[in-house]
Design a protein around this motif. Structure first.
Motif, short mmCIF file in Angstrom:
data_model
loop_
_atom_site.label_atom_id
_atom_site.label_comp_id
_atom_site.label_asym_id
_atom_site.label_seq_id
_atom_site.Cartn_x
_atom_site.Cartn_y
_atom_site.Cartn_z
N UNK A 100 28.94 160.13 -17.71
CA UNK A 100 30.07 160.17 -17.20
C UNK A 100 31.36 159.21 -17.63
N UNK A 101 32.42 159.57 -17.93
CA UNK A 101 33.51 158.49 -18.39
C UNK A 101 33.09 157.92 -19.70
N UNK A 102 31.86 158.44 -20.77
CA UNK A 102 31.84 157.90 -21.76
C UNK A 102 32.82 157.63 -22.69
N UNK A 103 33.61 158.60 -22.51
CA UNK A 103 34.99 158.56 -23.45
C UNK A 103 36.42 158.05 -22.70
N UNK A 104 37.13 157.51 -23.37
CA UNK A 104 38.22 157.21 -22.76
C UNK A 104 39.09 158.65 -22.64
N UNK A 105 39.28 159.54 -23.62
CA UNK A 105 40.08 160.56 -23.81
C UNK A 105 39.24 161.84 -24.37
N UNK A 106 39.32 162.83 -23.67
CA UNK A 106 38.85 164.05 -24.23
C UNK A 106 40.15 165.05 -24.42
N UNK A 107 40.59 165.69 -25.48
CA UNK A 107 41.51 166.54 -25.63
C UNK A 107 40.82 167.88 -25.70
N UNK A 108 41.19 168.69 -24.64
CA UNK A 108 40.63 169.98 -24.90
C UNK A 108 41.75 171.09 -25.23
N UNK A 109 41.83 171.41 -26.48
CA UNK A 109 42.79 172.26 -26.99
C UNK A 109 42.24 173.83 -26.80
#
Length: 630
Positions: A329-338
């Motif tokens: 959980x929350x391992x990334x700051x941002x995940x951009x799901x295009x």
């Protein structure tokens, strides 16, 4: 552009009360709909404020271009003033953004965004808005590119006092972006006189309007520089709002461990993927842990190849929606799901390990994976059974996890020559929003033609390629696809057969075969011409000219469309897929195929009655002179 006259002529129309009526009629003709009441009110209240200032500044002969369309988009500048520079004697242009606001204040220490009490959502600071218009024009208008100093931009808030909008001045002002209030009327007149002389501006207006439009910066061709080096795209209006919303959420997340979901919706060509690339590029350069994910194999593999051609770590930025089943959980700051309309119910498939088959919704996994998950989607592009990415589904998933969700709607059009009218025409053609087919009225932005045979369609596209345009042929999934190529074959199997005309589908799989590119690169590799693409290889991409073959799965009968599911060879359709779902998915498929073109589309149907219907709505290619296509 809706209207063009000298300031004195516009003032005369205002005096006789005919300006708003004239603009309304021109708008209806260009866009196929009546303008919104707010737009009409703006013409009635804001244009007189601008024109009266010009008259008072003794600039009666300056040319006023009202509602000027930015090249290759549906976005419009309120006005461009064209004239002669008082010092140089050269053409001079002022882009004007008109606001009726009396008060406005910055959004939570984010001066690029601002709040107005009557608006539910924040909007772009007008200084930044007009600066974006100027930068965009410099990128796409050949005349301005040659003389960049000729262009200036100004926001005129004619109802505002300095006190009422003081917070907006947190944004730096320059030649392309500055702001004057009604209280500063004298300074505004001085500014106009500093850029425009009391001389006729008709010639300068002609230079601007006749200038060659540079080709759009297509997504794939600049992605590498966008991600690795510096920003290549100019984001305008709602695109910039979406970008700033995400960047603000990232700052809050890093500062206070706050989590926020952002949904960006928009039609084809509204700039969703451009926003995604700009965000990914900026976050990558700042060292913010960020990944890009899609449900499209073609899109992801193309991005890995084009953007990560020289740096392996760039390739690793591009993932699939089902890559986050066991993410922390929350391992990334941002995940951009295009392309988030391609979200599925769960990430599990037949290759998934048993311990990961939890039945957890895919959208919940993606929301969990980052502090700021960003979803970009177009609900009319759902083309496969099981795809379920909608704004409402994401909002429900966020609420179930107790996470705030912000929605930004992109209403601009950057594909299809920036023609809003064409996108609406396609939606009405297939009845996707309750509309009905109607005759295509050319709007000067996008070209639409119909062919009487597949050979005519292909010959037309070959001629466009000889003029250095890109082109592709695509079709509904109505022919079986030979997926295994026997070693030693001299040519690709010609699966798409219509009478004596036969062409291969695009190559199946990830390897080039007989000089044809692999499926994920069909839309971007020049060698893709000559094969017929399907929706799964075309979706998410763009090319100058699009040739679309409507197969026997969609037929016009008397007064309505009939979907024949037996004519579809799409393996994703099963007995469990309802007739209602197949009807919607096939209509969406052709909507996607018809909105890939940047310059124009030529369409052909395999069915005689459907061809006759298309012929009644669209100009035949055989009736168009070559000079009309330039």
């Amino acid at each position: 552009m809706l209207f063009r006259e000298s300031a004195a002529s516009v003032a005369a129309r205002i005096l006789e009360g005919s300006l708003a009526l004239h603009l309304t009629e021109n708008f209806r003709h260009q866009h196929g709909r009546r303008p919104a009441l707010a737009e009409i009110r703006s013409w009635e209240r804001s244009l007189p404020a601008l024109v009266n200032a010009l008259i008072e500044a003794e600039l009666d002969n300056v040319e006023v271009l009202v509602e000027y369309s930015l090249p290759l988009t549906s976005k419009r500048a309120d006005a461009i003033l064209a004239g002669v520079h008082p010092a140089t004697g050269e053409p001079s242009y002022v882009v004007v953004e008109l606001k009726q606001w009396s008060t406005a204040y910055p959004e939570e220490d984010e001066p690029l965004l601002c709040r107005i009490d009557s608006y539910a959502e924040p909007v772009l600071n007008p200084i930044e808005q007009v600066r974006g218009y100027c930068e965009y024009l410099l990128s796409f208008n050949g005349a301005l590119e040659r003389m960049p100093q000729s262009l200036a931009g100004v926001a005129f808030l004619h109802n505002a006092t300095e006190f009422g909008v003081a917070g907006l001045r947190g944004v730096e002002e320059d030649q392309h972006g500055r702001m004057y209030t009604g209280e500063q009327r004298g300074a505004f007149l001085d500014f106009l006189r500093s850029r425009l002389a009391a001389k006729p501006g008709a010639l300068a207006a002609d230079v601007l309007l006749d200038a060659k439009v540079r080709p759009s910066k297509q997504l794939m061709s600049v992605a590498a520089a966008e991600i690795r080096d510096r920003e290549q795209f100019v984001l305008i209006a709602e695109q910039r709002v979406a970008y700033e919303k995400v960047m603000s959420a990232v700052r809050k997340a890093r500062r206070s461990n706050q989590k926020q979901v952002i949904v960006v919706t928009g039609g084809p060509g509204s700039g969703k993927s451009v926003v995604a690339m700009s965000l990914l590029g900026e976050l990558y350069r700042r060292g913010v842990p960020t990944l890009h994910a899609t449900g499209s194999q073609s899109f992801t593999k193309t991005m890995r190849k084009v953007a990560g051609e020289r740096k392996r770590e760039v390739q690793q930025l591009f993932k699939y929606f089902n890559s986050f089943m066991d993410a922390e959980p929350n391992d990334l700051d941002v995940l951009i799901c295009d392309e988030a309309h391609r979200l599925r119910k769960t990430s599990a498939n037949r290759y998934t390990k048993a311990e990961l088959r939890t039945g957890r919704p895919q959208v919940a996994e993606l929301i969990d994976a980052a502090r700021v998950p960003v979803f970009l989607l177009d609900q009319h592009q759902v083309v496969r059974p099981g795809e379920m990415g909608t704004k409402e589904a994401i909002q429900r998933a966020a609420a179930a996890q107790g996470v705030d969700c912000t929605v930004v709607e992109l209403d601009g059009q950057f594909r299809c020559g920036g023609s809003e009218a064409y996108e609406k025409w396609v939606i009405d053609l297939f009845g996707l929003d309750g509309g009905t087919p109607h005759h295509w009225e050319p709007d000067g932005k996008f070209k639409l033609l119909t062919a009487e045979s597949p050979q005519e369609l292909e010959d037309f596209l070959i001629a466009r390629r000889e003029e250095d345009y890109g082109a592709r042929m695509s079709a509904g999934y109505c022919w079986k696809w030979t997926t295994k190529i026997t070693p030693g074959m001299a040519a690709l199997p010609t699966d798409v057969t219509i009478g004596e005309w036969a062409r291969p589908w695009n190559v199946y799989g990830d390897r080039s075969v007989l000089g044809a590119p692999p499926a994920p690169l069909w839309a971007t590799d020049p060698a893709g011409f000559g094969q017929v693409g399907c929706v799964y290889t075309a979706q998410g991409f763009e090319y100058d000219w699009s040739g679309v073959i409507i197969g026997p799965d969609l037929l016009w009968r008397t007064d309505r469309w009939i979907v024949d599911r037996s004519a579809s060879k799409d393996p994703s359709f099963t007995k469990a897929t309802s007739d209602e779902d197949i009807d919607r998915l096939i209509r969406n498929t052709y909507k996607v195929l018809l909105t890939r073109g940047m310059v124009g589309t030529i369409v052909y149907s395999t069915d005689p009655e459907t061809r006759a219907k298309l012929r009644s709505l669209i100009q035949p290619a055989s009736a168009v002179k070559e000079t009309e296509l330039v």
